[in-house]
Design a protein around this motif. Sequence first.
Motif, mmCIF file in Angstrom:
data_model
loop_
_atom_site.group_PDB
_atom_site.id
_atom_site.type_symbol
_atom_site.label_atom_id
_atom_site.label_comp_id
_atom_site.label_asym_id
_atom_site.label_seq_id
_atom_site.Cartn_x
_atom_site.Cartn_y
_atom_site.Cartn_z
ATOM 1 N N LEU A 1 0.518 -0.937 0.111
ATOM 2 C CA LEU A 1 -0.209 0.283 0.124
ATOM 3 C C LEU A 1 0.615 1.505 -0.434
ATOM 4 C CD1 LEU A 1 -3.033 -0.553 2.302
ATOM 5 C CD2 LEU A 1 -2.564 -1.171 0.057
ATOM 6 N N GLY A 2 2.491 0.983 -0.261
ATOM 7 C CA GLY A 2 3.210 2.071 -0.046
ATOM 8 C C GLY A 2 4.444 2.434 -0.817
ATOM 9 N N VAL A 3 5.356 1.812 -0.089
ATOM 10 C CA VAL A 3 6.458 2.104 -1.144
ATOM 11 C C VAL A 3 6.303 0.848 -2.326
ATOM 12 C CG1 VAL A 3 7.426 0.616 1.001
ATOM 13 C CG2 VAL A 3 8.941 1.787 -1.389
ATOM 14 N N LEU A 4 5.721 0.069 -2.486
ATOM 15 C CA LEU A 4 5.233 -1.218 -3.477
ATOM 16 C C LEU A 4 4.346 -0.441 -4.083
ATOM 17 C CD1 LEU A 4 7.960 -4.030 -2.583
ATOM 18 C CD2 LEU A 4 8.538 -1.783 -3.862
ATOM 19 N N GLY A 5 3.454 0.522 -3.602
ATOM 20 C CA GLY A 5 1.915 0.197 -3.915
ATOM 21 C C GLY A 5 1.928 1.032 -5.084
ATOM 22 N N THR B 91 1.515 4.034 -4.787
ATOM 23 C CA THR B 91 2.538 5.057 -3.732
ATOM 24 C C THR B 91 3.373 5.453 -4.118
ATOM 25 O OG1 THR B 91 0.901 5.145 -1.811
ATOM 26 C CG2 THR B 91 3.325 6.518 -1.091
ATOM 27 N N GLY B 92 4.400 4.529 -3.893
ATOM 28 C CA GLY B 92 5.728 4.522 -4.691
ATOM 29 C C GLY B 92 6.019 4.650 -5.529
ATOM 30 N N LEU B 93 5.234 3.659 -6.920
ATOM 31 C CA LEU B 93 4.803 3.908 -8.023
ATOM 32 C C LEU B 93 4.561 5.138 -8.732
ATOM 33 C CD1 LEU B 93 4.740 2.374 -11.355
ATOM 34 C CD2 LEU B 93 2.047 2.643 -10.787
ATOM 35 N N THR B 94 3.909 6.374 -8.223
ATOM 36 C CA THR B 94 3.639 7.577 -8.278
ATOM 37 C C THR B 94 5.383 8.582 -8.217
ATOM 38 O OG1 THR B 94 1.390 7.534 -7.411
ATOM 39 C CG2 THR B 94 2.584 9.602 -7.595
ATOM 40 N N ALA B 95 6.379 8.382 -7.157
ATOM 41 C CA ALA B 95 7.242 8.306 -7.339
ATOM 42 C C ALA B 95 7.946 7.998 -8.075
ATOM 43 C CB ALA B 95 7.227 7.960 -5.625
ATOM 44 N N TRP B 96 8.264 7.225 -8.288
ATOM 45 C CA TRP B 96 9.363 6.526 -9.846
ATOM 46 C C TRP B 96 8.995 6.710 -10.396
ATOM 47 C CZ3 TRP B 96 8.181 3.483 -13.397
ATOM 48 C CH2 TRP B 96 9.434 1.570 -14.026
ATOM 49 N N LEU B 97 7.282 6.876 -11.584
ATOM 50 C CA LEU B 97 6.924 7.712 -12.566
ATOM 51 C C LEU B 97 7.735 9.079 -12.766
ATOM 52 C CD1 LEU B 97 3.739 6.268 -13.138
ATOM 53 C CD2 LEU B 97 5.503 5.818 -14.296
ATOM 54 N N GLY B 98 7.231 10.001 -11.095
ATOM 55 C CA GLY B 98 7.874 11.056 -12.010
ATOM 56 C C GLY B 98 9.496 11.486 -12.080
ATOM 57 N N ILE B 99 9.799 10.480 -10.391
ATOM 58 C CA ILE B 99 11.357 10.870 -10.881
ATOM 59 C C ILE B 99 12.463 10.770 -12.140
ATOM 60 C CG2 ILE B 99 13.401 10.583 -9.813
ATOM 61 C CD1 ILE B 99 11.646 12.831 -8.140
ATOM 62 N N THR B 100 11.579 9.157 -12.207
ATOM 63 C CA THR B 100 12.495 8.924 -13.737
ATOM 64 C C THR B 100 11.659 8.730 -15.144
ATOM 65 O OG1 THR B 100 11.045 6.317 -13.893
ATOM 66 C CG2 THR B 100 12.604 6.432 -11.686
ATOM 67 N N GLN B 101 10.347 9.124 -15.386
ATOM 68 C CA GLN B 101 10.149 9.398 -16.480
ATOM 69 C C GLN B 101 9.449 10.893 -16.580
ATOM 70 O OE1 GLN B 101 7.399 6.084 -17.728
ATOM 71 N NE2 GLN B 101 8.840 4.168 -16.785
ATOM 72 N N HIS C 29 -0.479 4.626 -16.267
ATOM 73 C CA HIS C 29 0.904 4.212 -16.170
ATOM 74 C C HIS C 29 0.851 2.522 -14.857
ATOM 75 C CE1 HIS C 29 1.985 7.590 -17.792
ATOM 76 N NE2 HIS C 29 1.948 8.181 -17.279
ATOM 77 N N GLN C 30 -0.559 1.920 -14.880
ATOM 78 C CA GLN C 30 -0.464 1.112 -14.361
ATOM 79 C C GLN C 30 0.596 -0.303 -14.788
ATOM 80 O OE1 GLN C 30 -1.866 0.587 -11.072
ATOM 81 N NE2 GLN C 30 -2.486 1.770 -11.343
ATOM 82 N N ASP C 31 0.869 0.057 -16.258
ATOM 83 C CA ASP C 31 1.769 -1.373 -16.425
ATOM 84 C C ASP C 31 2.776 -1.401 -16.361
ATOM 85 O OD1 ASP C 31 1.158 0.902 -18.143
ATOM 86 O OD2 ASP C 31 2.373 0.145 -19.822
ATOM 87 N N GLN C 32 3.126 0.143 -15.425
ATOM 88 C CA GLN C 32 4.724 -0.187 -15.416
ATOM 89 C C GLN C 32 4.797 -0.601 -13.700
ATOM 90 O OE1 GLN C 32 6.723 1.285 -16.559
ATOM 91 N NE2 GLN C 32 6.232 2.762 -18.816
ATOM 92 N N MET C 33 3.684 -1.670 -13.379
ATOM 93 C CA MET C 33 4.336 -1.536 -11.398
ATOM 94 C C MET C 33 5.061 -2.993 -12.008
ATOM 95 S SD MET C 33 2.692 -0.824 -8.768
ATOM 96 C CE MET C 33 1.332 -0.708 -8.625
ATOM 97 N N PRO C 34 5.057 -3.808 -12.773
ATOM 98 C CA PRO C 34 5.997 -4.622 -12.939
ATOM 99 C C PRO C 34 7.679 -4.227 -12.739
ATOM 100 C CG PRO C 34 4.146 -5.100 -14.129
ATOM 101 C CD PRO C 34 3.834 -4.087 -13.627
ATOM 102 N N ALA C 35 7.881 -3.123 -13.912
ATOM 103 C CA ALA C 35 8.879 -2.588 -13.712
ATOM 104 C C ALA C 35 9.624 -1.894 -12.580
ATOM 105 C CB ALA C 35 9.299 -1.646 -15.153
ATOM 106 N N PHE C 36 8.810 -1.177 -12.023
ATOM 107 C CA PHE C 36 8.854 -0.758 -10.756
ATOM 108 C C PHE C 36 9.081 -1.442 -9.742
ATOM 109 C CE2 PHE C 36 6.186 0.516 -7.068
ATOM 110 C CZ PHE C 36 6.657 1.024 -6.178
#
Length: 343
Positions: free
Chosen positions: A128-132, A134-144, A284-291
């Motif tokens: 629900l947090g860092v691997l949910g 929430t974390g996906l949002t942070a990862w997308l904003g920073i990396t992509q 961007h839910q399709d990015q969940m596995p890579a994230f």
Amino acid sequence: MAVTSKGRAREWHLTRRPPAQASADDFALVEARIPELRPGQVLVRNTHLSVDPYMRGRMDDRPSYIPPFPLDAPLEGGAVGVVVESRADGVKPGQVVEHFLGLREATVIDAAGVVPIDTDDLPAEIYLGVLGVTGLTAWLGITQVASVGSGDTVFVTGAAGAVGSIAGQIARLRGAKRVIGSAGSSAKVRHLVDDLGFDTAFDYHDGAAGEHLAQAAPDGIDVVFDNVGGAQLEAAIDHLRIGARLALCGMASQYDGREPHGVRNLYELITKRATARGFLVTDHQDQMPAFRAEVGSWVRSGEIFHRQTVLDGIERVPEALLGLLHSGAPTIGKAVVRLQEQA
């Protein structure tokens, strides 16, 4: 609540739309009958519920990227839980799953709406947090969206929150030279620097954001990860370097009936040849596995520190949500409500 024996479970309803600031009086905790399962459905006893700032927007009846909460009906949100009963192939009782029909003790849901999660070496609530989301949002904003790279100076607003706290750490792991954060209390500022590895941080109540940024980033800012908008975004724009990138994730300064602070210096985006892009994690839910592959390795190695503010008992859902909307509240990191099964 032992959902299999009593056949009833409690769920949160929205009973009125807030005229301005939300309050606990806008909600009601209702006991409801658990419906019989149809073929293809499962019954999940929820163990952890996600509470997030975006929920405040859904309390208002206005068009947005996600429909408003209906009145006098079960509220929804991210949750993890245990399958109690299944009439679906491939989903067995005892499995731990994630889904989006939270803010209730138990739910009947189509099997297509649940995702089994691996809890062998990580607790379920981490999804629900860092691997949910929430974390996906942070990862997308920073990396992509902002494409942080080696040598960048990065400023994260609302940096002690669930998304900001992860965004700053990912920026550092992606090679940022300097990571700056803003937060709403001195305790949160210490958390950013001492626990999360931010180079510096400031309490935005303590003087103008522009003055803090002039000291923290005298050579300018390459990347802004913005969760707040308003005066902090305006100050960040004043300190951009040429070619800066802005990932616009949230506008907390406008939540819960607050009057918007107009950003008056957008012309600087032109002179600095900057790129500002809003984004929604739902695209961007399709990015969940890579994230999860990348960030999961950092979590397991200890390179990413994650913190949750856990409140026990379904009764505390409104308290958890309202705490996210006030900068002086003690919530740090991801807000989670933990449910305990009762006899």
